[in-house]
Design a protein around this motif. Structure first.
Motif, PDB file in Angstrom:
ATOM      1  N   ASN A   8       0.832  -1.206   0.000  1.00  0.00           N
ATOM      2  CA  ASN A   8       0.000   0.000   0.000  1.00  0.00           C
ATOM      3  C   ASN A   8       0.868   1.258   0.000  1.00  0.00           C
ATOM      4  O   ASN A   8       0.652   2.191  -0.788  1.00  0.00           O
ATOM      5  N   ASN A   9       1.867   1.272   0.879  1.00  0.00           N
ATOM      6  CA  ASN A   9       2.729   2.450   1.002  1.00  0.00           C
ATOM      7  C   ASN A   9       3.597   2.635  -0.232  1.00  0.00           C
ATOM      8  O   ASN A   9       3.825   3.768  -0.684  1.00  0.00           O
ATOM      9  N   GLU A  10       4.085   1.521  -0.789  1.00  0.00           N
ATOM     10  CA  GLU A  10       4.921   1.618  -1.990  1.00  0.00           C
ATOM     11  C   GLU A  10       4.109   2.122  -3.181  1.00  0.00           C
ATOM     12  O   GLU A  10       4.603   2.919  -3.988  1.00  0.00           O
ATOM     13  N   ASN A  51       2.366  17.309   0.234  1.00  0.00           N
ATOM     14  CA  ASN A  51       1.056  17.956   0.362  1.00  0.00           C
ATOM     15  C   ASN A  51      -0.034  17.219  -0.417  1.00  0.00           C
ATOM     16  O   ASN A  51      -1.160  17.718  -0.535  1.00  0.00           O
ATOM     17  N   TYR A  52       0.289  16.040  -0.948  1.00  0.00           N
ATOM     18  CA  TYR A  52      -0.705  15.204  -1.622  1.00  0.00           C
ATOM     19  C   TYR A  52      -0.745  13.829  -0.968  1.00  0.00           C
ATOM     20  O   TYR A  52       0.274  13.330  -0.464  1.00  0.00           O
ATOM     21  N   ARG A  53      -1.917  13.230  -0.980  1.00  0.00           N
ATOM     22  CA  ARG A  53      -2.094  11.836  -0.591  1.00  0.00           C
ATOM     23  C   ARG A  53      -2.646  11.054  -1.776  1.00  0.00           C
ATOM     24  O   ARG A  53      -3.357  11.600  -2.616  1.00  0.00           O
ATOM     25  N   VAL A  54      -2.315   9.770  -1.803  1.00  0.00           N
ATOM     26  CA  VAL A  54      -2.888   8.849  -2.790  1.00  0.00           C
ATOM     27  C   VAL A  54      -3.719   7.829  -2.024  1.00  0.00           C
ATOM     28  O   VAL A  54      -3.192   7.130  -1.150  1.00  0.00           O
ATOM     29  N   TYR A 105     -13.326  11.581   2.482  1.00  0.00           N
ATOM     30  CA  TYR A 105     -11.920  11.528   2.098  1.00  0.00           C
ATOM     31  C   TYR A 105     -11.005  11.607   3.317  1.00  0.00           C
ATOM     32  O   TYR A 105      -9.951  10.959   3.357  1.00  0.00           O
ATOM     33  N   ASP A 106     -11.390  12.420   4.306  1.00  0.00           N
ATOM     34  CA  ASP A 106     -10.518  12.573   5.468  1.00  0.00           C
ATOM     35  C   ASP A 106     -10.378  11.273   6.255  1.00  0.00           C
ATOM     36  O   ASP A 106      -9.293  10.955   6.755  1.00  0.00           O
ATOM     37  N   ILE A 107     -11.451  10.500   6.330  1.00  0.00           N
ATOM     38  CA  ILE A 107     -11.385   9.206   7.022  1.00  0.00           C
ATOM     39  C   ILE A 107     -10.433   8.259   6.298  1.00  0.00           C
ATOM     40  O   ILE A 107      -9.582   7.600   6.911  1.00  0.00           O
ATOM     41  N   HIS A 108     -10.551   8.190   4.987  1.00  0.00           N
ATOM     42  CA  HIS A 108      -9.687   7.298   4.213  1.00  0.00           C
ATOM     43  C   HIS A 108      -8.228   7.743   4.296  1.00  0.00           C
ATOM     44  O   HIS A 108      -7.320   6.898   4.376  1.00  0.00           O
ATOM     45  N   ASN A 134      -5.006   5.709   6.005  1.00  0.00           N
ATOM     46  CA  ASN A 134      -4.051   5.223   5.000  1.00  0.00           C
ATOM     47  C   ASN A 134      -4.702   4.232   4.034  1.00  0.00           C
ATOM     48  O   ASN A 134      -4.112   3.222   3.654  1.00  0.00           O
ATOM     49  N   SER A 135      -5.946   4.532   3.650  1.00  0.00           N
ATOM     50  CA  SER A 135      -6.743   3.694   2.745  1.00  0.00           C
ATOM     51  C   SER A 135      -7.092   2.330   3.345  1.00  0.00           C
ATOM     52  O   SER A 135      -7.488   1.413   2.619  1.00  0.00           O
TER      53      SER A 135
END
Length: 361
Positions: A50-52, A66-69, A226-229, A233-234
């Motif tokens: 997930n992190n990779e 400043n971005y999340r995936v 979106y904030d919950i996800h 960390n998805s």
């Protein structure tokens, strides 16, 4: 095993090297004695995947901290509603630029949530082009502006993206994400169903700027926030873990090919093979999209009549060229040549088109 050339619009072809790697690891992922489909999404092995995947996506797009995936479910169709539910507040208006069926569907969902404004549309003429910059008329202080970067059905694509300053720009990039370099920092949010240009069906990638996470609605059910996800960390619920694993393999493959600049060169060369046949056919083949709006992912064209089109599709299938029938909105043929489609496949289609024209022209 003999493989065909898969020109389907989605689910679509995947890189053979990725499929082979997944095959090698299918029964025993990195010594766990289990498949990726079997390991816990709370395990360190899955969290590493997930992190990779997030890091690889941000690296390819040149995005910072400043971005999340996020890796979500429900496809782009859920994002059509989730975006306005999070960002279209009472008394606000969202602007939509219409370039095809998917942007129409996004607008339709937003209209159920709040006020909307059509900032531009090329519906007249059946979406043969992308609007010019001077055709875009924004409402006063829109909450956000939404566009669809590439149109699978009509074969059109934004050649460059407009800049709207501080107004959040949101894009559905399901069918062309990572096909060429672009300034991803222009966008407040990008979403993409994976099954066209990123991986298999089942996961939706959402690239979201931190300030958008902070302004997202907190009054929604948890799965629509979106904030919950982002906070989890998805991993708020069980993710589509195998699909995320496959997306990460595709991202690694893209990096190994040389990144987005190399992919653009590859895609332009592939598309030219087919467009050149269309343009030199003296009207036997006629492209749907205007030349300055043509997609390098989905090539749409018609033949002289429907009987020829039926024969073309049938003979192409027998020749191992699969999924070429066009969408009913346009008719004719559609060749989807996403990143994973090889130059060899596009050359095979171009050669088939020339031979079909020779026999039937």
């Amino acid at each position: 095993m003999e493989r065909v050339f898969n020109f389907n619009a989605g689910p679509a072809t995947l890189p053979l090297a990725v499929l082979e790697e997944a095959q090698r690891e299918l029964l025993n992922y990195k010594g766990t004695g289990m498949s990726v489909m079997e390991i816990s999404h709370r395990s360190k092995e899955y969290e590493a995947i997930n992190n990779e995947a997030e890091a690889n996506m941000k690296e390819l797009l040149g995005l910072g901290s400043n971005y999340r995936v996020l890796f979500l479910q429900g496809g782009a169709s859920t994002q059509f509603a989730m975006v306005p539910m999070n960002f279209l507040g009472a008394g606000q208006k969202a602007d939509y630029i219409l370039t095809g069926s998917w942007s129409e569907k996004a607008l339709k969902e937003a209209q159920k949530i709040g006020q909307t404004h059509v900032a531009a549309t090329t519906q007249e003429g059946n979406y043969v082009r992308i609007p010019k910059a001077d055709e875009i008329q924004l409402s006063e202080a829109p909450a956000y502006i939404h566009l669809t970067s590439n149109n699978t059905i009509f074969g059109t694509q934004w050649q460059s993206f407009p800049d709207f300053g501080d107004i959040p720009l949101i894009a559905d990039m399901s069918s062309d994400i990572l096909c060429k370099p672009f300034d991803a920092n222009k966008f407040a949010l990008i979403y993409a169903g994976a099954q066209k240009n990123l991986g298999p069906s089942g996961v939706t990638v959402v690239i979201i700027r931190q300030d958008m996470i902070e302004k997202a609605s907190t009054k929604l059910p948890s799965m629509l926030r979106y904030d919950i996800h982002a906070k989890n960390n998805s991993l708020y619920n069980t993710p589509p873990s195998f699909s995320v694993y496959m997306v990460n393999l595709v991202l690694c493959w893209l990096k190994a090919q040389g990144g987005l600049a190399a992919m653009e060169k590859h895609n332009l060369e592939k598309a030219a093979l087919i467009y050149d046949v269309i343009d030199s056919s003296n009207g036997f083949y006629k492209g749907h999209a205007d030349k300055d709006s043509r997609s390098i992912m989905n090539i749409t064209f018609r033949l002289l009549n429907e009987d020829l089109e039926k024969a073309f599709a049938s003979e192409a299938t027998k020749a191992g060229l699969i999924g070429l029938k066009g969408h009913r909105s346009v008719g004719g043929m559609r060749a989807s040549i996403y990143n994973a489609m090889s130059r060899e496949g596009c050359q095979a289609l171009a050669d088939f088109m020339k031979e079909f024209m020779r026999k039937n022209g």
